[in-house]
Design an enzyme around this catalytic site. Structure first.
Site, PDB file in Angstrom:
ATOM      1  N   ASP A  95       0.793  -1.232   0.000  1.00 20.10           N
ATOM      2  CA  ASP A  95       0.000   0.000   0.000  1.00 20.10           C
ATOM      3  C   ASP A  95       0.825   1.282   0.000  1.00 20.10           C
ATOM      4  OD1 ASP A  95       1.052  -0.323   2.501  1.00 20.10           O
ATOM      5  OD2 ASP A  95      -0.841  -0.284   3.583  1.00 20.10           O
ATOM      6  N   HIS A  96       2.082   1.206   0.446  1.00 21.98           N
ATOM      7  CA  HIS A  96       2.840   2.447   0.637  1.00 21.98           C
ATOM      8  C   HIS A  96       3.600   2.927  -0.596  1.00 21.98           C
ATOM      9  CE1 HIS A  96       1.986   2.042   4.882  1.00 21.98           C
ATOM     10  NE2 HIS A  96       2.703   3.100   5.173  1.00 21.98           N
ATOM     11  N   ASP A 160       3.692  -1.066  11.642  1.00 24.43           N
ATOM     12  CA  ASP A 160       3.207   0.247  11.242  1.00 24.43           C
ATOM     13  C   ASP A 160       2.527   0.833  12.464  1.00 24.43           C
ATOM     14  OD1 ASP A 160       2.425   1.818   8.448  1.00 24.43           O
ATOM     15  OD2 ASP A 160       1.108   2.224  10.148  1.00 24.43           O
ATOM     16  N   ARG A 448      -1.585  12.361  10.145  1.00 25.58           N
ATOM     17  CA  ARG A 448      -0.344  13.085  10.456  1.00 25.58           C
ATOM     18  C   ARG A 448      -0.203  14.290   9.559  1.00 25.58           C
ATOM     19  NH1 ARG A 448       3.259   7.861  11.364  1.00 25.58           N
ATOM     20  NH2 ARG A 448       2.467   7.602  13.471  1.00 25.58           N
ATOM     21  N   SER A 643       6.329   7.324  13.247  1.00 30.22           N
ATOM     22  CA  SER A 643       6.173   6.012  12.638  1.00 30.22           C
ATOM     23  C   SER A 643       6.939   4.901  13.345  1.00 30.22           C
ATOM     24  CB  SER A 643       6.618   6.137  11.191  1.00 30.22           C
ATOM     25  OG  SER A 643       7.581   5.215  10.862  1.00 30.22           O
ATOM     26  N   ARG A 645       8.865   2.916  11.637  1.00 27.20           N
ATOM     27  CA  ARG A 645       9.928   2.488  10.723  1.00 27.20           C
ATOM     28  C   ARG A 645      11.254   2.278  11.456  1.00 27.20           C
ATOM     29  NH1 ARG A 645       9.314   8.306   7.840  1.00 27.20           N
ATOM     30  NH2 ARG A 645       7.194   7.575   8.023  1.00 27.20           N
TER      31      ARG A 645
HETATM   32  C1  MIC Z   1       3.417   6.443   8.495  1.00 24.76           C
HETATM   33  O1  MIC Z   1       2.207   6.692   8.569  1.00 24.76           O
HETATM   34  O2  MIC Z   1       4.289   7.245   8.841  1.00 24.76           O
HETATM   35  C2  MIC Z   1       3.825   5.093   7.981  1.00 24.76           C
HETATM   36  C3  MIC Z   1       4.521   5.293   6.713  1.00 24.76           C
HETATM   37  O3  MIC Z   1       2.698   4.295   7.737  1.00 24.76           O
HETATM   38  C4  MIC Z   1       4.725   4.478   9.051  1.00 24.76           C
HETATM   39  C5  MIC Z   1       5.399   3.253   8.656  1.00 24.76           C
HETATM   40  C6  MIC Z   1       6.560   3.459   7.779  1.00 24.76           C
HETATM   41  O4  MIC Z   1       7.337   4.369   7.976  1.00 24.76           O
HETATM   42  O5  MIC Z   1       6.720   2.641   6.880  1.00 24.76           O
HETATM   43  C7  MIC Z   1       4.105   4.241  10.398  1.00 24.76           C
HETATM   44  O6  MIC Z   1       3.202   4.953  10.764  1.00 24.76           O
HETATM   45  O7  MIC Z   1       4.571   3.373  11.150  1.00 24.76           O
HETATM   46 FE1  SF4 Z   2      -0.602   4.678   5.060  1.00 25.30          FE
HETATM   47 FE2  SF4 Z   2       0.533   5.376   7.388  1.00 25.30          FE
HETATM   48 FE3  SF4 Z   2      -0.938   7.106   5.957  1.00 25.30          FE
HETATM   49 FE4  SF4 Z   2      -2.103   5.107   7.127  1.00 25.30          FE
HETATM   50  S1  SF4 Z   2      -1.016   6.767   8.149  1.00 25.30           S
HETATM   51  S2  SF4 Z   2      -2.509   5.798   5.057  1.00 25.30           S
HETATM   52  S3  SF4 Z   2      -0.605   3.480   6.933  1.00 25.30           S
HETATM   53  S4  SF4 Z   2       0.987   6.181   5.380  1.00 25.30           S
END
Ligand code: MIC
Ligand code: SF4
Length: 756
Positions: A95-96, A160, A448, A643, A645
């Site tokens: 999805d990312h 995640d 976010r 996140s 990550r």
């Molecule tokens: C995000 O919303 O920042 C992400 C991308 O979904 C991350 C995960 C990632 O960095 O791959 C998260 O929230 O953990």
């Molecule tokens: Fe994707 Fe993270 Fe955004 Fe949710 S918050 S849509 S998991 S990037």
């Protein structure tokens, strides 16, 4: 069809006894969070009245979920663990990596070509080790999990931070780094600091423009981005029961934005309805049998302050819609105050783009309420004043809203429907003109809004609101518009007021989908080959990190003293960098490029202590590495928020940073650092942050006697020849100290498999 029904049955069969036993042993009624935690204790864990915020406890989660951007690293680590199959049901969701540019079809085709190597890798690893694989276009991990895998009373972890979304279906679902997921998939328990418990009592009922999103926007305003750290937030009360299941999901989802370990709701009729609507009536029937164990005890909810560490009460009947932002999700402004607050702060009033969808807000209910606003506007001669985009959360939702005519309505007002993916929410948005870095405002229903997050432009002011508010704001095109009180001028020059939104909790004629995008793994994957090309730019097999040298660390250089907010987006940016998530060396070129250097207020400009010249953070660190010199990163409060990550921990580890010393850490990031064999340290006296100077050489002492709860000493050797010693704290338990000594947790698992 429900997945893993046998596993769920086992959980429910064992639940009553486990809960009753815990209640008897503790001699008090239990919150829902405690019921789920105690019923998932690892068999080797001695039962105890665990001390909140101090005891580390081992749990056995029921399942694991990973998204493509984090799954690569998690699975590269799992491949090193030497196990033939995953030990618990696990899934991968693509999805990312899909950039939102033109429309769903073109963007998906482009992603399939651009990231073929990564998708093939993930598909083949899933096939080999027995993981369910959700293809690109199937949807966003948390929406797909809610629709297919989440179940009341269950425990899951996911790579995640918004894994917490599954709390909407009564789970304890927790975001973790890939190394934690790797442990659980390898059959090891999952260790977590026993959380504190925050109770949020919801009274009244939502009406008018207020929605579930506004509950969490308000909570974020109260608790701030740090307030939920190491807490499970449990919602209860008649207001909780009045919310839809997907609305509960939205609230739990954004619990990540207050740093909460997770959030959850007790099992109720809304969850039963949602389970049935998503083809899981069987699970609802099973849950009904044990339902008293799937919610907190009545005594707890009658007298919450006795059982929760903190209690907040929110009356839904009085709740006002909010817009949170810019640049941080906890800056909450009620819509009635926005005019005044925006003017006072000089926020750009014109809204360029409204974006709805994401894992947070893309349920059928969300879209139907947004559609009601669009329909009303159209009927009254209004149209969109801003650009407007929709990212559906799953193919099931997309297919159903297309069938029900919603996509045609969006199309008729010129909105763009992007692929079922994260897209703009994670900087995968090819926004025209973003590179000009103009000051501008966007409103979205994501979770976010850190600087640069959506489009890479540091001057984009992003505000978070509910889908219906975002829709109304995009129709008005102005941040100072209040749909509750203000009118707009229509095509006939008349003043019209938008009607209150209305929608459907669930599709009146049921969900439908042709190809949900699921691929089951091979029955026997032992013959499946997983290929990683040696010259790949996107994937790189991992080499083990070296163990601790067994001495104190002397002569480290200060790499950067980061000032203010330093989220994982600052430490390891997403957007264009997502493509290197499977290649540690390449992605390390983004290390800390967003962090602000406290000595010159600039991003990615630090002093190289060997040459005295200023340069980029990754290049400077590579120079230290080449010279065999270790370094240390210093940071402010809530370092690493955002996140899950683990790249934000692996990159410094890989490039030779030895320690991160901050005023305070965000939970997942602190664990990620520990897992990778780094030293995660906090100032015993926060004011000592000010003692760190740009040219400092730094020693870390006390490592030979490192023990839980025992301080270490950091010696600051200043350039003028003087030095001072400061005390620093750490939160390592005995096992985590072993990770540090071994050079990372994975080195220990690997050794246990190979027997050396
Ligand atoms: C995000 O919303 O920042 C992400 C991308 O979904 C991350 C995960 C990632 O960095 O791959 C998260 O929230 O953990
Ligand atoms: Fe994707 Fe993270 Fe955004 Fe949710 S918050 S849509 S998991 S990037």
């Amino acid at each position: 069809m429900a997945f893993d029904i046998q596993m769920i049955k086992k959980v429910y069969d064992a639940l009553p006894n486990k809960v009753n036993e815990a209640r008897t042993k503790l001699g008090r009624p239990l919150t829902l969070a405690e019921k789920i935690l105690f019923s998932h204790l690892d068999a080797n864990m001695q039962f105890a009245d665990f001390k909140r915020l101090s005891d580390y406890v081992d749990f056995n989660p029921d399942r694991v979920a990973m998204q493509d951007a984090t799954a690569q690293m998690a699975l590269l680590q799992f491949m090193q663990a030497g196990r033939p199959q995953v030990a618990v049901p696990s899934t991968v969701h693509c999805d990312h990596l899909i950039t939102a540019k033109n429309n769903a079809k073109d963007d998906l085709e482009f992603a399939n070509a651009e990231s073929k190597e990564v998708y093939d890798f993930l598909a083949s690893v899933s096939n080999k080790y027995g993981l369910g694989f959700w293809k690109p276009g199937a949807g966003i991990i948390h929406q797909v999990v809610l629709e297919n895998y989440a179940f009341p009373g269950g425990m899951m972890i996911g790579t995640d931070s918004h894994t917490v979304n599954a709390g909407g279906l009564g789970m304890v679902a927790i975001g973790v780094g890939g190394a934690d997921a790797c442990d659980v998939m390898a059959g090891l328990p999952w260790e977590c600091l026993f959380p504190k418990l925050i109770g949020i009592k919801l009274t009244g009922k939502l009406s008018g423009w207020a929605s579930a999103k506004d509950v969490i926007l308000k909570v974020a305003g109260i608790l701030t981005v740090k307030g939920g750290t190491n807490a499970i937030v449990e919602y209860f009360g008649e207001g909780a029961e009045s919310l839809s299941c997907t609305g509960k999901g939205t609230i739990c989802n954004m619990g990540a934005e207050i740093g909460a370990t997770t959030s959850t709701f007790g099992y109720d009729a809304s969850m039963s309805r949602y389970l049935s609507a998503t083809g899981r009536a069987e699970i609802a029937a099973m849950a009904d049998v044990v339902k008293e164990h799937l919610t907190g005890d009545a005594e707890v909810y009658a007298n919450p302050s006795k059982y929760f560490d903190e209690v907040i009460e929110i009356n839904l009947s009085e709740l006002e819609p909010h817009l949170n932002g810019p640049f941080t999700p906890d800056l909450a402004t009620p819509i009635s105050k926005m005019k005044e607050v925006a003017a006072a702060n000089g926020w750009p009033m014109k809204i360029e783009v409204g974006l709805i969808g994401s894992c947070t807000n893309s349920s059928y209910e969300d879209i139907s309420r947004s559609i009601s606003v669009v329909k009303d506007a159209k009927a009254n001669g209004l149209t969109l004043a801003s650009e407007f985009t929709i990212t559906p959360g799953s193919e099931q939702v997309r297919y159903t809203i297309e069938r029900d005519g919603f996509l045609d309505i969006y199309d008729s007002v010129g909105a763009t429907v992007f692929a079922n993916a994260c897209g703009p929410c994670i900087g995968m948005w090819s926004r025209m003109g973003a590179e000009k870095q103009e000051k501008n405002t966007i409103v979205h229903s994501f979770n976010r809004n850190f600087a640069k997050r959506a489009d890479g432009n540091p001057n984009t002011f992003a505000f978070v609101g509910s889908p219906e508010i975002v829709t109304a704001m995009a129709i008005a095109g102005r941040l100072d518009f209040n749909p509750l009180t203000d009118t707009l001028t229509n095509d006939k020059g008349e003043q019209v007021k938008l009607a209150e939104p209305s929608g459907f909790e669930l599709p009146p004629t049921g969900f439908d989908v042709k190809d949900a995008g699921f691929q089951a793994p091979a029955e026997d994957g032992s013959g499946v080959q997983v290929l990683v090309a040696d010259d790949s730019k996107r994937l790189q097999l991992l080499a083990p990190f070296t163990a601790w040298e067994g001495t104190d660390l002397k002569g480290l250089k200060l790499l950067i003293k980061a000032k203010g907010k330093c989220t994982t987006d600052h430490i390891s940016m997403a957007g264009p960098w997502l493509k290197f998530r499977g290649h540690l060396d390449n992605i390390s070129n983004n290390m800390l490029i967003g962090a602000i250097n406290a000595f010159n207020d600039k991003a990615d400009t630090i002093k190289n202590q060997i040459t005295g010249e200023y340069g980029a953070v990754p290049a400077t660190q590579r120079a230290y590495k080449a010279a065999g010199i270790g370094s240390i990163v210093v940071g402010d409060e809530n370092y690493g928020e955002g996140s899950s990550r683990e790249h934000a921990a692996m990159e410094p580890r890989f490039l030779g940073v030895r320690a991160v010393l901050v005023k305070s850490f965000a939970r997942i990031h602190e664990t990620n650092l520990k897992k990778q064999g780094m030293l995660a340290l906090t100032f015993a006296n926060k004011a000592d942050y000010d003692k760190i100077q740009e040219d400092d050489g730094i020693d870390i002492e006390g490592l030979l006697a490192m023990a839980p709860g025992k301080q270490l000493q950091v010696v600051l050797n200043h350039a003028d020849g003087s030095n001072e010693t400061i005390q620093v704290n750490h939160s390592y338990n005995a096992q985590q100290i072993d990770w540090f000594k071994a050079g990372g947790a994975l080195n220990i698992i690997r050794a246990s498999v190979s027997g050396n």
